[in-house]
Design an enzyme around this catalytic site. Structure first.
Site, PDB file in Angstrom:
ATOM      1  N   ASP A 182      50.042  45.082  44.825  1.00 14.64           N
ATOM      2  CA  ASP A 182      50.107  44.137  45.939  1.00 14.64           C
ATOM      3  C   ASP A 182      49.716  42.748  45.459  1.00 14.64           C
ATOM      4  O   ASP A 182      48.601  42.535  44.991  1.00 14.64           O
ATOM      5  CB  ASP A 182      49.151  44.615  47.045  1.00 14.64           C
ATOM      6  CG  ASP A 182      49.204  43.751  48.295  1.00 14.64           C
ATOM      7  OD1 ASP A 182      49.901  42.716  48.282  1.00 14.64           O
ATOM      8  OD2 ASP A 182      48.552  44.113  49.284  1.00 14.64           O
ATOM      9  N   HIS A 231      53.090  44.723  48.506  1.00 14.95           N
ATOM     10  CA  HIS A 231      52.411  44.421  49.763  1.00 14.95           C
ATOM     11  C   HIS A 231      53.123  44.999  50.987  1.00 14.95           C
ATOM     12  O   HIS A 231      52.481  45.545  51.882  1.00 14.95           O
ATOM     13  CB  HIS A 231      52.290  42.899  49.918  1.00 14.95           C
ATOM     14  CG  HIS A 231      51.504  42.465  51.119  1.00 14.95           C
ATOM     15  ND1 HIS A 231      50.148  42.717  51.255  1.00 14.95           N
ATOM     16  CD2 HIS A 231      51.878  41.800  52.245  1.00 14.95           C
ATOM     17  CE1 HIS A 231      49.719  42.222  52.408  1.00 14.95           C
ATOM     18  NE2 HIS A 231      50.751  41.665  53.040  1.00 14.95           N
ATOM     19  N   SER A 243      48.546  44.052  56.436  1.00 12.94           N
ATOM     20  CA  SER A 243      48.188  42.696  56.024  1.00 12.94           C
ATOM     21  C   SER A 243      47.083  42.151  56.947  1.00 12.94           C
ATOM     22  O   SER A 243      46.077  42.832  57.164  1.00 12.94           O
ATOM     23  CB  SER A 243      49.446  41.816  56.029  1.00 12.94           C
ATOM     24  OG  SER A 243      49.206  40.600  55.370  1.00 12.94           O
TER      25      SER A 243
END
Length: 450
Positions: free
Chosen positions: A361, A396, A269
């Protein structure tokens, strides 16, 4: 089946129970059902073999996994199987017909764990105390049932331990030169190849991936950069800059237990963006970078060299709600929307880069950011540095193998807590975690050991 509640223990069975975690219950049949898990104690990225024996042939059974997380919430997964002609079931080879997953999924009871019915929803399983294991209780029940209904008794049970931290791994809190983190060292004198580990904008200090990487032979420093009491400035703002990350990398280099010339970076991330930034703009020379569902640019002005942003950052600038009331961060992370000055200087990259992409994601525009990485490196004549792996049904939060899939969870964007949408489908996400972890370990082996 009439069950007698006392445990049958025989002398010639004791050693077998310790070896594979077998638990046997006395019954009116000649041989009581047995459930085994081998190995009964293992690292979380290790697959285990779960088998049931001495059951009626061609009969329906349910295998259930239950555990309590550190916050006390009950997590549960179950699957329906039919025994074979010999009255046995083997989760490594047999197919689930229903429950938390379908098909042949040897570790489905682990990645399929979800908050039990009636419990808190919107929670994510994260290990805080890596010096203790998760204890997962696995049970065998008669018929195809739902464990939460309480309509079936256990025929046999076994408890397994799942560890992030192998025996002999050393954990040391780091509060040095302004750096806030935790260092994990493998057993032995070293020097070991090193890793700098960074997570996303949730803040705090997550240790479990670093502990697992140390268990695989890497000196790993997991780094906090936001939302920690020992960091400067307001806890809900981003107040560290290039000098902070340079200091963290150099701190790892200066350790006697670390091979200073073989240090990599791994980030997911926003930690992915930071990994690229450190590798290209902080005056250090990592041996490799692993980039998981990240962005090529910061969505807000990055703090200046002294470590403090003129604007600060609270996260409020970068989210919006969908029709279901979930926050979707993805929309503001498209490369076309970011300010060019906020982009990592990828043309300066001088080490191998692995990019892991979850194509479903919803927390980051991962595919589009990976495309931009590919384009920039191609233009700079550095395509040979890039390895890219994409997973169609992954969301994600791509974590180490067999971690439960989290499609939505609460996420703190002070002053409020919001429900964030991360994406992914359970089986596809689990397959991505298993495959990508294997590829990550191979990548690290190639670039940090050979």
């Amino acid at each position: 089946m009439r069950m007698i509640s006392r445990l049958l223990v025989r002398g010639n069975l004791v050693r077998f129970q310790h070896a594979v975690g077998a638990v046997r219950w006395q019954s009116s049949r000649k041989q009581a059902p047995v459930l085994t898990a081998a190995p009964v104690r293992a690292l979380v990225d290790e697959q285990i073999s779960i088998k049931g024996r001495f059951l009626p042939p061609h009969s329906p059974v349910t295998v259930c996994a239950r555990m309590h997380c550190e916050d006390g919430d009950l997590w549960e997964a179950f699957a329906h199987y039919n025994t074979n002609a010999g009255g046995a079931v083997n989760l490594t080879t047999d197919h689930s017909l229903g429950g938390s997953y379908l098909g042949c999924e040897p570790m489905g009871l682990f990645w399929g764990l979800q908050p039990a019915p009636g419990g808190r929803q919107g929670i994510r399983l994260k290990k805080n105390d890596v010096e203790t294991p998760y204890q997962v209780h696995i049970s065998l029940m008669e018929g195809h049932v739902s464990p939460s209904d309480g309509k079936s008794s256990e025929l046999a049970v076994v408890t397994t331990e799942r560890w992030y931290m192998a025996p002999g791994v050393k954990r040391t809190e780091i509060r040095q030169n302004g750096v806030v983190g935790t260092l994990f060292l493998p057993p032995g004198p070293g020097p070991f190849p090193g890793l700098l580990d960074m997570w996303g904008m949730g803040g705090g200090l997550l240790e479990y991936r670093a502990a697992l990487l140390a268990s695989r032979g890497y000196a790993c420093l997991t780094l906090s950069y936001k939302g920690h009491k020992d960091l400067p400035g307001p806890p809900n703002q981003f107040n560290v800059g290039n000098s902070y990350f340079r200091s963290a990398f150099q701190l790892l280099q200066d350790r006697d237990e670390v091979n200073a010339d073989r240090i990599g970076i791994i980030g997911i991330s926003y930690g992915g963006y930071l990994s690229l930034r450190i590798a290209t703009q902080c005056g250090v020379n990592p041996s490799c970078v692993v980039f998981i569902n990240g962005t090529v640019a910061s969505t807000f002005p990055f703090p200046e060299e002294d470590g403090f942003s003129k604007l600060g950052y609270s996260g409020e600038q970068t989210y919006q709600f969908n029709d279901q009331g979930h926050v979707v961060f993805r929309e503001n992370t498209f490369p076309a929307r970011v300010v060019p000055e906020h982009r990592a200087k990828l043309e300066n990259l001088a080490c191998p880069l692995m990019v892991i992409v979850g194509e479903d994601d919803l927390g980051t525009a991962s595919c589009e950011n990976a495309d931009m990485i590919e384009e920039i490196l191609k233009s700079a004549g550095k395509s040979h540095l890039l390895s890219r792996f994409s997973y169609p049904d992954a969301g994600h939060l791509i974590e180490p193998p067999y971690a439960p899939h989290t499609r939505t969870s609460y996420f703190v964007v002070k002053p409020q807590k919001v429900m964030s949408l991360w994406g992914g489908q359970p089986a596809g996400h689990a397959a991505a975690q298993e495959d990508s972890w294997r590829k990550i370990l191979d990548f690290l082996e190639t670039n940090l050991r050979r």
